[in-house]
Motif scaffolding. Sequence first.
Motif, short mmCIF file in Angstrom:
data_model
loop_
_atom_site.label_atom_id
_atom_site.label_comp_id
_atom_site.label_asym_id
_atom_site.label_seq_id
_atom_site.Cartn_x
_atom_site.Cartn_y
_atom_site.Cartn_z
N GLN A 1 0.82 -1.22 0.00
CA GLN A 1 0.00 0.00 0.00
C GLN A 1 0.85 1.27 0.00
OE1 GLN A 1 -2.66 -0.83 3.33
NE2 GLN A 1 -4.14 -1.67 1.87
N LEU A 2 1.78 1.30 -0.96
CA LEU A 2 2.64 2.48 -1.10
C LEU A 2 1.89 3.65 -1.72
CD1 LEU A 2 5.93 0.83 -2.45
CD2 LEU A 2 5.42 1.55 -0.12
N PHE A 3 0.99 3.37 -2.67
CA PHE A 3 0.27 4.46 -3.33
C PHE A 3 -0.59 5.20 -2.32
CE2 PHE A 3 0.66 1.65 -7.22
CZ PHE A 3 1.64 2.44 -7.82
N ASN A 4 -0.39 6.53 -2.27
CA ASN A 4 -1.15 7.34 -1.31
C ASN A 4 -1.66 8.64 -1.95
OD1 ASN A 4 1.14 8.94 -1.49
ND2 ASN A 4 1.83 8.55 0.59
N ALA A 5 -1.54 8.76 -3.28
CA ALA A 5 -1.99 9.97 -3.97
C ALA A 5 -2.45 9.60 -5.37
CB ALA A 5 -0.84 10.99 -4.03
N SER A 6 -3.25 10.47 -5.96
CA SER A 6 -3.78 10.26 -7.32
C SER A 6 -4.47 8.90 -7.42
CB SER A 6 -2.66 10.35 -8.37
OG SER A 6 -2.01 11.59 -8.28
N LEU A 7 -5.29 8.59 -6.44
CA LEU A 7 -5.92 7.28 -6.37
C LEU A 7 -7.24 7.20 -7.13
CD1 LEU A 7 -5.29 6.57 -2.57
CD2 LEU A 7 -3.94 5.79 -4.53
N GLY B 1 -7.91 8.15 -10.36
CA GLY B 1 -7.85 7.95 -11.81
C GLY B 1 -7.86 6.49 -12.20
N ASN B 2 -8.03 6.26 -13.49
CA ASN B 2 -8.07 4.90 -14.02
C ASN B 2 -6.71 4.38 -14.44
OD1 ASN B 2 -10.86 4.74 -13.75
ND2 ASN B 2 -11.19 5.72 -15.73
N THR B 3 -5.71 5.24 -14.47
CA THR B 3 -4.42 4.84 -15.00
C THR B 3 -3.28 5.08 -14.02
OG1 THR B 3 -5.23 5.38 -17.22
CG2 THR B 3 -2.86 5.06 -16.99
N ARG B 4 -3.05 6.33 -13.66
CA ARG B 4 -1.90 6.69 -12.82
C ARG B 4 -2.18 6.46 -11.34
NH1 ARG B 4 -1.51 12.31 -13.30
NH2 ARG B 4 -3.45 12.30 -14.43
N ARG B 5 -1.08 6.28 -10.62
CA ARG B 5 -1.09 6.25 -9.15
C ARG B 5 0.20 6.91 -8.70
NH1 ARG B 5 -5.53 5.05 -9.90
NH2 ARG B 5 -6.80 3.36 -9.11
N ALA B 6 0.18 7.52 -7.53
CA ALA B 6 1.37 8.23 -7.06
C ALA B 6 1.66 7.92 -5.59
CB ALA B 6 1.19 9.74 -7.25
N ILE B 7 2.90 8.21 -5.24
CA ILE B 7 3.33 8.11 -3.85
C ILE B 7 3.90 9.47 -3.48
CG2 ILE B 7 4.83 6.94 -2.19
CD1 ILE B 7 5.12 4.68 -4.36
N LEU C 1 9.20 -0.60 -2.68
CA LEU C 1 9.29 0.35 -3.79
C LEU C 1 10.05 -0.27 -4.96
CD1 LEU C 1 8.65 3.13 -4.91
CD2 LEU C 1 10.76 3.97 -3.86
N LYS C 2 11.13 -0.96 -4.69
CA LYS C 2 11.87 -1.61 -5.78
C LYS C 2 11.01 -2.68 -6.45
CE LYS C 2 15.94 -2.04 -3.46
NZ LYS C 2 17.37 -2.39 -3.27
#
Length: 132
Positions: free
Chosen positions: A88-94, A96-102, A115-116
């Motif tokens: 559960q690293l993704f914590n932003a831009s959740l 959208g249908n394509t991108r995800r951000a940390i 992360l690696k």
Amino acid sequence: MAKSALQSSKSPSQLIDARIEELGDWRGQMLARLRSLIKQAEPNIIEEWKWRGVPVWYHEGMICTGETYKNAVKMTFAKGASLPDPAQLFNASLDGNTRRAIDFHEGEKINEKALKALIRDAVALNKSKAKT
């Protein structure tokens, strides 16, 4: 020499180095650490410099970007919504249908192993899409 002319004479890696140095604070240190982890996860990664100053990493397609903001360093994965994220690293831009951000904030520890693995999964996804 104008800044844009100076930038065009440098390689993307040199521009990223300069950005890290220019930041001169925790954000530069964080961006440098993330860059190192990206290269450890995928030694054949290609660095680019896009959109007026954003480091971008590619391997058979875009893997992720490394944006710097006042309160965060954002690592946006181009196809993040298609990647497994058991840590559960993704914590932003959740949304959208394509991108995800940390978003990484000052003083936060990085789950380097997870992360690696996420970077390797992004590379594998690009490779699988390239074959079809």
